[in-house]
Scaffold this motif. Structure first.
Motif, PDB file in Angstrom:
ATOM      1  N   PRO A  12     -39.158 -12.802  -4.833  1.00 18.81           N
ATOM      2  CA  PRO A  12     -38.486 -11.515  -5.019  1.00 18.81           C
ATOM      3  C   PRO A  12     -38.932 -10.479  -3.974  1.00 18.81           C
ATOM      4  N   VAL A  13     -37.956  -9.791  -3.416  1.00 20.59           N
ATOM      5  CA  VAL A  13     -38.231  -8.883  -2.294  1.00 20.59           C
ATOM      6  C   VAL A  13     -39.255  -7.812  -2.671  1.00 20.59           C
ATOM      7  N   HIS A  14     -39.189  -7.324  -3.928  1.00 17.13           N
ATOM      8  CA  HIS A  14     -40.093  -6.220  -4.300  1.00 17.13           C
ATOM      9  C   HIS A  14     -41.548  -6.669  -4.369  1.00 17.13           C
ATOM     10  N   LEU A  15     -41.798  -7.985  -4.339  1.00 18.06           N
ATOM     11  CA  LEU A  15     -43.181  -8.483  -4.348  1.00 18.06           C
ATOM     12  C   LEU A  15     -43.755  -8.666  -2.943  1.00 18.06           C
ATOM     13  N   GLN A  16     -42.916  -8.474  -1.931  1.00 14.58           N
ATOM     14  CA  GLN A  16     -43.413  -8.584  -0.549  1.00 14.58           C
ATOM     15  C   GLN A  16     -44.386  -7.431  -0.283  1.00 14.58           C
ATOM     16  N   TYR A  67     -33.595   0.439   7.681  1.00 12.88           N
ATOM     17  CA  TYR A  67     -33.219   0.685   9.091  1.00 12.88           C
ATOM     18  C   TYR A  67     -32.480   2.015   9.234  1.00 12.88           C
ATOM     19  N   CYS A  68     -31.748   2.389   8.177  1.00 17.85           N
ATOM     20  CA  CYS A  68     -30.956   3.632   8.220  1.00 17.85           C
ATOM     21  C   CYS A  68     -31.764   4.830   7.750  1.00 17.85           C
ATOM     22  N   GLY A  69     -33.042   4.599   7.420  1.00 16.67           N
ATOM     23  CA  GLY A  69     -33.877   5.708   6.939  1.00 16.67           C
ATOM     24  C   GLY A  69     -33.649   6.029   5.469  1.00 16.67           C
ATOM     25  N   ALA A  70     -32.894   5.178   4.785  1.00 14.13           N
ATOM     26  CA  ALA A  70     -32.590   5.413   3.367  1.00 14.13           C
ATOM     27  C   ALA A  70     -33.613   4.698   2.485  1.00 14.13           C
ATOM     28  N   GLU A  71     -33.488   4.895   1.181  1.00 14.69           N
ATOM     29  CA  GLU A  71     -34.378   4.220   0.231  1.00 14.69           C
ATOM     30  C   GLU A  71     -33.695   3.025  -0.400  1.00 14.69           C
ATOM     31  N   VAL A  72     -34.525   2.095  -0.898  1.00 12.65           N
ATOM     32  CA  VAL A  72     -34.019   0.891  -1.568  1.00 12.65           C
ATOM     33  C   VAL A  72     -34.501   0.883  -3.003  1.00 12.65           C
ATOM     34  N   ASP A  73     -33.639   0.409  -3.883  1.00 11.96           N
ATOM     35  CA  ASP A  73     -34.087   0.039  -5.221  1.00 11.96           C
ATOM     36  C   ASP A  73     -33.350  -1.257  -5.599  1.00 11.96           C
ATOM     37  N   PHE A  74     -33.815  -1.889  -6.651  1.00 11.55           N
ATOM     38  CA  PHE A  74     -33.266  -3.194  -7.009  1.00 11.55           C
ATOM     39  C   PHE A  74     -32.677  -3.171  -8.415  1.00 11.55           C
ATOM     40  N   VAL A  75     -31.702  -4.046  -8.620  1.00 14.64           N
ATOM     41  CA  VAL A  75     -31.129  -4.238  -9.949  1.00 14.64           C
ATOM     42  C   VAL A  75     -31.533  -5.640 -10.374  1.00 14.64           C
ATOM     43  N   ASP A  76     -32.166  -5.762 -11.509  1.00 15.47           N
ATOM     44  CA  ASP A  76     -32.688  -7.070 -11.925  1.00 15.47           C
ATOM     45  C   ASP A  76     -31.548  -8.076 -12.102  1.00 15.47           C
ATOM     46  N   VAL A  77     -31.918  -9.348 -12.045  1.00 16.63           N
ATOM     47  CA  VAL A  77     -30.909 -10.421 -12.047  1.00 16.63           C
ATOM     48  C   VAL A  77     -30.734 -11.004 -13.443  1.00 16.63           C
ATOM     49  N   ASN A  78     -29.653 -11.742 -13.570  1.00 16.31           N
ATOM     50  CA  ASN A  78     -29.480 -12.619 -14.718  1.00 16.31           C
ATOM     51  C   ASN A  78     -30.380 -13.834 -14.465  1.00 16.31           C
ATOM     52  N   PRO A  79     -31.340 -14.107 -15.355  1.00 18.38           N
ATOM     53  CA  PRO A  79     -32.323 -15.149 -15.040  1.00 18.38           C
ATOM     54  C   PRO A  79     -31.726 -16.558 -15.012  1.00 18.38           C
ATOM     55  N   ARG A  80     -30.509 -16.744 -15.489  1.00 19.83           N
ATOM     56  CA  ARG A  80     -29.912 -18.085 -15.505  1.00 19.83           C
ATOM     57  C   ARG A  80     -29.009 -18.330 -14.297  1.00 19.83           C
ATOM     58  N   SER A  81     -28.537 -17.254 -13.664  1.00 20.16           N
ATOM     59  CA  SER A  81     -27.666 -17.444 -12.490  1.00 20.16           C
ATOM     60  C   SER A  81     -28.329 -16.944 -11.212  1.00 20.16           C
ATOM     61  N   GLY A  82     -29.303 -16.059 -11.341  1.00 13.64           N
ATOM     62  CA  GLY A  82     -29.952 -15.473 -10.166  1.00 13.64           C
ATOM     63  C   GLY A  82     -29.134 -14.361  -9.527  1.00 13.64           C
ATOM     64  N   ASN A  83     -27.885 -14.174  -9.960  1.00 14.74           N
ATOM     65  CA  ASN A  83     -27.073 -13.068  -9.429  1.00 14.74           C
ATOM     66  C   ASN A  83     -27.371 -11.800 -10.216  1.00 14.74           C
ATOM     67  N   LEU A  84     -27.053 -10.650  -9.608  1.00 17.02           N
ATOM     68  CA  LEU A  84     -27.482  -9.432 -10.295  1.00 17.02           C
ATOM     69  C   LEU A  84     -26.806  -9.296 -11.652  1.00 17.02           C
ATOM     70  N   CYS A  85     -27.587  -8.757 -12.588  1.00 15.44           N
ATOM     71  CA  CYS A  85     -27.176  -8.710 -13.992  1.00 15.44           C
ATOM     72  C   CYS A  85     -26.270  -7.500 -14.207  1.00 15.44           C
ATOM     73  N   ILE A  86     -25.051  -7.769 -14.633  1.00 13.61           N
ATOM     74  CA  ILE A  86     -24.066  -6.696 -14.780  1.00 13.61           C
ATOM     75  C   ILE A  86     -24.480  -5.707 -15.870  1.00 13.61           C
ATOM     76  N   ASP A  87     -25.046  -6.202 -16.964  1.00 19.73           N
ATOM     77  CA  ASP A  87     -25.473  -5.285 -18.034  1.00 19.73           C
ATOM     78  C   ASP A  87     -26.583  -4.359 -17.545  1.00 19.73           C
ATOM     79  N   ARG A  88     -27.514  -4.953 -16.815  1.00 16.03           N
ATOM     80  CA  ARG A  88     -28.616  -4.150 -16.272  1.00 16.03           C
ATOM     81  C   ARG A  88     -28.079  -3.120 -15.272  1.00 16.03           C
ATOM     82  N   LEU A  89     -27.099  -3.538 -14.465  1.00 13.21           N
ATOM     83  CA  LEU A  89     -26.486  -2.628 -13.492  1.00 13.21           C
ATOM     84  C   LEU A  89     -25.867  -1.431 -14.210  1.00 13.21           C
ATOM     85  N   LYS A  90     -25.113  -1.712 -15.289  1.00 17.48           N
ATOM     86  CA  LYS A  90     -24.475  -0.609 -16.037  1.00 17.48           C
ATOM     87  C   LYS A  90     -25.531   0.348 -16.581  1.00 17.48           C
ATOM     88  N   GLU A  91     -26.569  -0.201 -17.214  1.00 21.90           N
ATOM     89  CA  GLU A  91     -27.628   0.653 -17.771  1.00 21.90           C
ATOM     90  C   GLU A  91     -28.278   1.515 -16.693  1.00 21.90           C
TER      91      GLU A  91
END
Ligand SMILES: *Cc1c(COP(=O)(O)O)cnc(C)c1O
Length: 382
Positions: free
Chosen positions: A329-333, A89-113
């Protein structure tokens, strides 16, 4: 049909709404500020801006943080599309950070990398939106530390999490974020029909979100760019929207709010009952963090064998249990595929999606209905 989620509306709630309908103001009266105050006092934040939906709240939160064309927002792929759409909506771009497959919340290790990689390629995000899936907070303290280190802002999508807590503070305190957003859609924890709220401890962000909620118009002379013509005068100083909440909605919200803790307690008890009854089946509830108390918007189980998911889903639906899947997952829409995302981009999110199923979870779900759901699951899986 036993639904996966639904509102609980009492006679008191109905009376509160009727009282507003008989009053002088059905919008922009005293109920909206009263509802805002109740929630910010409860959550422990300094400001709260009620709006027409959480989607609207995410949109003006991004705008208030200055997101625009050329900007970049990261969020979780396991969420409702609104957490990502706000960037577009703001004209910006989106990217995703993969989740922890056991909690579904975003994966902190993946975020750091991903942050380290992004720094190297000079494409760090402006904003990160962690999503508190099912009502359980993400690891916000670590996210806040990373936001300082890498220089991005944080909006908590707490659409599922009003009434939950993290490190003994209520979700919404914004101790570890710039802005927190709640949703009051009927399947969420408390409802206003449609509605949302943005909370913050930052005076300027609050002022800007209030402006954007109502056309970018101010009646505050200190905000005007030139002298007021008189008491009737207002100025449009930015391009905003009509994202206002009505007093009818806020009266319902304020009345619902009186039962917030009770609703969350009910949900917690149902979760405990599911935990116990499902223990021996080939599935697992989502992993939980020690320092979180979930608001239990959803009770998600992950099947050990993803091939059984369709059978389980259909078996429950055929027997009157309105299970659901959170989330595709949103990226599969298709819309996101057109933006360049592909299957395989976020493998944990895709694995999670194959296994996840949300069981009925709402206050006043009868224990006999919960037992029935667990019995059916046992029959289908054994
Ligand atoms: C429900 C939901 C939203 C959108 O809420 P609305 O109030 O319906 O706009 C955004 N994010 C998440 C994670 C949600 O579950």
């Amino acid at each position: 049909m036993i639904p996966y989620g639904r509102q609980f509306v009492s006679q008191e709630d109905i009376d509160a709404v009727v009282k507003i309908l008989r009053s002088d103001f059905i919008t922009q009266g005293p109920a909206v500020p009263a509802f805002e105050k109740a929630l910010r006092d409860y959550a422990g934040a300094s400001h709260s801006v009620a709006v027409s939906s959480a989607t609207a709240a995410l949109h003006i939160a991004c705008m208030a943080l200055g997101l625009k064309s050329g900007g970049l927002l990261w969020t979780s792929p396991v969420t409702f599309v609104a957490s990502a759409n706000c960037a577009l909506y703001c004209g910006a771009e989106v990217d995703f950070v993969d989740v922890n497959p056991r909690s579904g919340n975003l994966c902190i290790d993946r975020l750091k990398e991903k942050l380290v990689e992004a720094k190297q390629s000079d494409r760090l995000p402006d904003i990160l939106i962690p999503v508190h899936l099912g009502g359980q907070s993400c690891d916000m303290e670590t996210i806040a530390a990373l936001s300082k280190e890498f220089g991005f802002r944080v909006i908590e999508d707490a659409s599922h999490a009003v009434g939950g807590s993290y490190k003994s503070q209520k979700v919404g305190s914004c101790q570890f974020s710039d802005i927190t957003v709640f949703s009051f859609h009927p399947v969420k924890i408390i409802t206003t029909g449609e509605g949302g709220m943005a909370l913050t401890n930052d005076d300027q962000l609050a002022e800007r979100m209030r402006l954007l909620r109502s056309h970018g118009i101010t009646r505050d002379t200190s905000q005007m760019v030139s002298r007021s013509h008189g008491d009737w005068y207002y100025q449009q100083i930015d391009l905003g929207f009509n994202f206002r909440m009505t007093d009818i909605q806020a009266a319902l919200g304020l009345s619902q709010f009186q039962h917030l803790d009770e609703f969350v307690d009910d949900r917690q008890k149902l979760a405990e009952s599911y935990d116990k009854q499902l223990e021996s089946l080939p599935l697992k509830p989502l992993d939980r963090l020690q320092e979180c108390q979930s608001a239990w918007h959803l009770y998600v189980v992950l099947l050990e064998d993803p091939k059984l998911r369709k059978r389980v889903f259909e078996g429950l639906r055929e027997n009157g249990v309105g299970v659901n899947i959170h989330y595709i997952p949103v990226h599969l829409q298709p819309y996101y595929k057109d933006l360049g995302f592909n299957p395989g981009d976020f493998p944990n999110a895709e694995d999670y999606y194959q296994r996840a199923i949300s069981l009925p979870m709402y206050p006043k779900l009868a224990s006999r209905d919960l037992d029935y759901v667990c019995g059916l699951l046992g029959d289908i899986l054994n």
